[in-house]
Design a protein around this motif. Structure first.
Motif, short mmCIF file in Angstrom:
data_model
loop_
_atom_site.label_atom_id
_atom_site.label_comp_id
_atom_site.label_asym_id
_atom_site.label_seq_id
_atom_site.Cartn_x
_atom_site.Cartn_y
_atom_site.Cartn_z
N THR A 96 49.63 3.15 -44.84
CA THR A 96 49.60 3.62 -43.45
C THR A 96 48.32 4.41 -43.24
O THR A 96 48.16 5.49 -43.82
N TYR A 97 47.41 3.91 -42.44
CA TYR A 97 46.15 4.61 -42.20
C TYR A 97 46.37 5.76 -41.21
O TYR A 97 46.79 5.55 -40.08
N VAL A 98 46.09 6.97 -41.69
CA VAL A 98 46.12 8.17 -40.84
C VAL A 98 44.86 8.98 -41.10
O VAL A 98 44.19 8.82 -42.12
N ARG A 99 44.55 9.83 -40.17
CA ARG A 99 43.39 10.72 -40.28
C ARG A 99 43.88 12.15 -40.49
O ARG A 99 44.73 12.62 -39.76
N ASN A 100 43.29 12.81 -41.46
CA ASN A 100 43.64 14.20 -41.76
C ASN A 100 42.44 15.07 -41.44
O ASN A 100 41.42 15.02 -42.13
N TYR A 101 42.56 15.86 -40.39
CA TYR A 101 41.47 16.74 -39.97
C TYR A 101 41.54 18.10 -40.67
O TYR A 101 40.66 18.92 -40.51
N GLY A 102 42.59 18.31 -41.45
CA GLY A 102 42.76 19.58 -42.16
C GLY A 102 42.60 19.40 -43.65
O GLY A 102 41.80 18.59 -44.12
N ARG A 111 34.78 13.86 -44.85
CA ARG A 111 34.57 14.91 -43.84
C ARG A 111 33.17 14.84 -43.24
O ARG A 111 33.00 15.00 -42.03
N LEU A 112 32.18 14.60 -44.10
CA LEU A 112 30.80 14.53 -43.61
C LEU A 112 30.56 13.24 -42.82
O LEU A 112 29.85 13.26 -41.80
N ALA A 113 31.14 12.13 -43.26
CA ALA A 113 30.89 10.84 -42.60
C ALA A 113 31.69 10.66 -41.31
O ALA A 113 31.19 10.13 -40.33
N TYR A 114 32.95 11.11 -41.31
CA TYR A 114 33.84 10.81 -40.19
C TYR A 114 34.37 12.04 -39.45
O TYR A 114 34.88 11.92 -38.34
N GLY A 115 34.33 13.20 -40.10
CA GLY A 115 34.91 14.39 -39.50
C GLY A 115 36.38 14.57 -39.87
O GLY A 115 37.03 15.51 -39.41
N TYR A 116 36.91 13.69 -40.68
CA TYR A 116 38.30 13.74 -41.13
C TYR A 116 38.38 13.02 -42.47
O TYR A 116 37.45 12.34 -42.88
N VAL A 117 39.53 13.17 -43.13
CA VAL A 117 39.78 12.48 -44.40
C VAL A 117 40.70 11.29 -44.12
O VAL A 117 41.69 11.41 -43.40
N VAL A 118 40.35 10.15 -44.70
CA VAL A 118 41.16 8.94 -44.56
C VAL A 118 42.30 9.00 -45.58
O VAL A 118 42.06 9.07 -46.79
N ASP A 119 43.52 9.01 -45.09
CA ASP A 119 44.71 8.97 -45.94
C ASP A 119 45.46 7.69 -45.65
O ASP A 119 45.45 7.19 -44.52
N PHE A 120 46.15 7.15 -46.67
CA PHE A 120 46.81 5.86 -46.45
C PHE A 120 47.97 5.57 -47.38
O PHE A 120 48.71 4.60 -47.15
N LEU A 121 48.19 6.34 -48.41
CA LEU A 121 49.31 6.10 -49.32
C LEU A 121 50.51 6.90 -48.82
O LEU A 121 50.47 8.13 -48.78
N HIS A 122 51.56 6.20 -48.41
CA HIS A 122 52.66 6.85 -47.72
C HIS A 122 53.99 6.52 -48.41
O HIS A 122 54.46 5.38 -48.36
N TRP A 179 38.05 -0.16 -47.47
CA TRP A 179 38.94 -1.29 -47.24
C TRP A 179 39.95 -0.95 -46.14
O TRP A 179 40.19 -1.78 -45.24
N ILE A 180 40.51 0.24 -46.19
CA ILE A 180 41.47 0.67 -45.17
C ILE A 180 40.81 0.67 -43.80
O ILE A 180 41.35 0.12 -42.83
N LEU A 181 39.63 1.28 -43.70
CA LEU A 181 38.93 1.37 -42.41
C LEU A 181 38.61 -0.02 -41.84
O LEU A 181 38.63 -0.22 -40.63
N ALA A 182 38.31 -0.96 -42.71
CA ALA A 182 37.94 -2.30 -42.27
C ALA A 182 39.14 -3.19 -41.95
O ALA A 182 39.00 -4.16 -41.19
N ASN A 183 40.31 -2.87 -42.51
CA ASN A 183 41.43 -3.81 -42.44
C ASN A 183 42.73 -3.29 -41.84
O ASN A 183 43.61 -4.10 -41.55
N VAL A 184 42.87 -2.00 -41.70
CA VAL A 184 44.15 -1.45 -41.25
C VAL A 184 43.93 -0.60 -39.99
O VAL A 184 43.19 0.39 -40.03
N PRO A 185 44.56 -0.97 -38.88
CA PRO A 185 44.44 -0.14 -37.67
C PRO A 185 45.08 1.24 -37.87
O PRO A 185 46.03 1.39 -38.66
N LEU A 186 44.57 2.21 -37.17
CA LEU A 186 45.10 3.58 -37.24
C LEU A 186 46.60 3.57 -36.97
O LEU A 186 47.07 2.92 -36.02
N TYR A 187 47.36 4.23 -37.82
CA TYR A 187 48.82 4.40 -37.76
C TYR A 187 49.60 3.11 -38.05
O TYR A 187 50.83 3.10 -37.95
N TYR A 188 48.95 2.06 -38.42
CA TYR A 188 49.63 0.80 -38.72
C TYR A 188 50.24 0.87 -40.12
O TYR A 188 49.64 1.39 -41.04
#
Length: 170
Positions: free
Chosen positions: A50-56, A116-127, A30-39
């Motif tokens: 807040t959609y952010v990407r966590n590479y760690g 990690r396997l699908a995108y190379g990062y983890v989708v985080d959004f609860l801020h 839902w986040i990936l489909a509806n929330v722009p990165l860093y919005y």
């Protein structure tokens, strides 16, 4: 393996892990489909989506590396998942706190490794934040892992207390 065999150990708690993965992945899709990165979508005065990407890993640990961390954390997640399933199989049904914690941690680990396997990062959004203080964004899988770890700690404390009581030690 029969239903009775499954009931004798904690393998039924794999279903809890599957539920966590479904909730985690559905929320992230839902986040990936509806929330722009860093919005930011303000929900409460102290909480945003807040959609952010966590590479760690937790708190973006090792996120600034060259990409090797993706495979490192993936390997760790698979190893921990295998270990948790083994422990579930060995843990008697009556050890509910342990089994709940294993199921929650398993689901969280698989939820994040799927990213990690699908995108190379983890989708985080609860801020969560207060004035200038910000807690790092996280997701449903992270909540499950944290709750599972807290349950393990609680279980260890209560077991130690019960052991002392059974031996008559205050």
């Amino acid at each position: 393996m029969s239903f009775k065999d499954l009931k004798a150990n904690g393998l039924w708690f794999i279903a809890l892990g599957v539920l966590v993965v479904i909730l985690d992945q559905a929320s992230k899709l839902w986040i990936l489909a509806n929330v722009p990165l860093y919005y930011d979508i303000n929900i409460l005065p102290i909480f945003d989506i807040t959609y952010v990407r966590n590479y760690g890993a937790a708190f973006s640990f090792l996120s600034n590396q060259d990409g090797w961390q993706r495979w490192f954390f993936t390997a760790i997640a698979f190893g921990i998942s295998a270990l948790l399933i083994y422990w579930m199989a060995k843990t008697p049904w009556r050890e509910q706190r342990q089994l709940w914690s294993y199921g929650l941690i398993l689901g969280g680990a698989i939820g994040n490794v799927t990213d990690r396997l699908a995108y190379g990062y983890v989708v985080d959004f609860l801020h969560f934040y207060y004035e200038n203080w910000h807690f790092p964004a996280f997701n449903v899988a992270d909540m499950a892992i944290s709750c599972g770890a807290a349950l393990l700690i609680l279980d260890a404390i209560l077991e130690a207390k019960n052991e002392k009581l059974s031996k008559g030690i205050n």
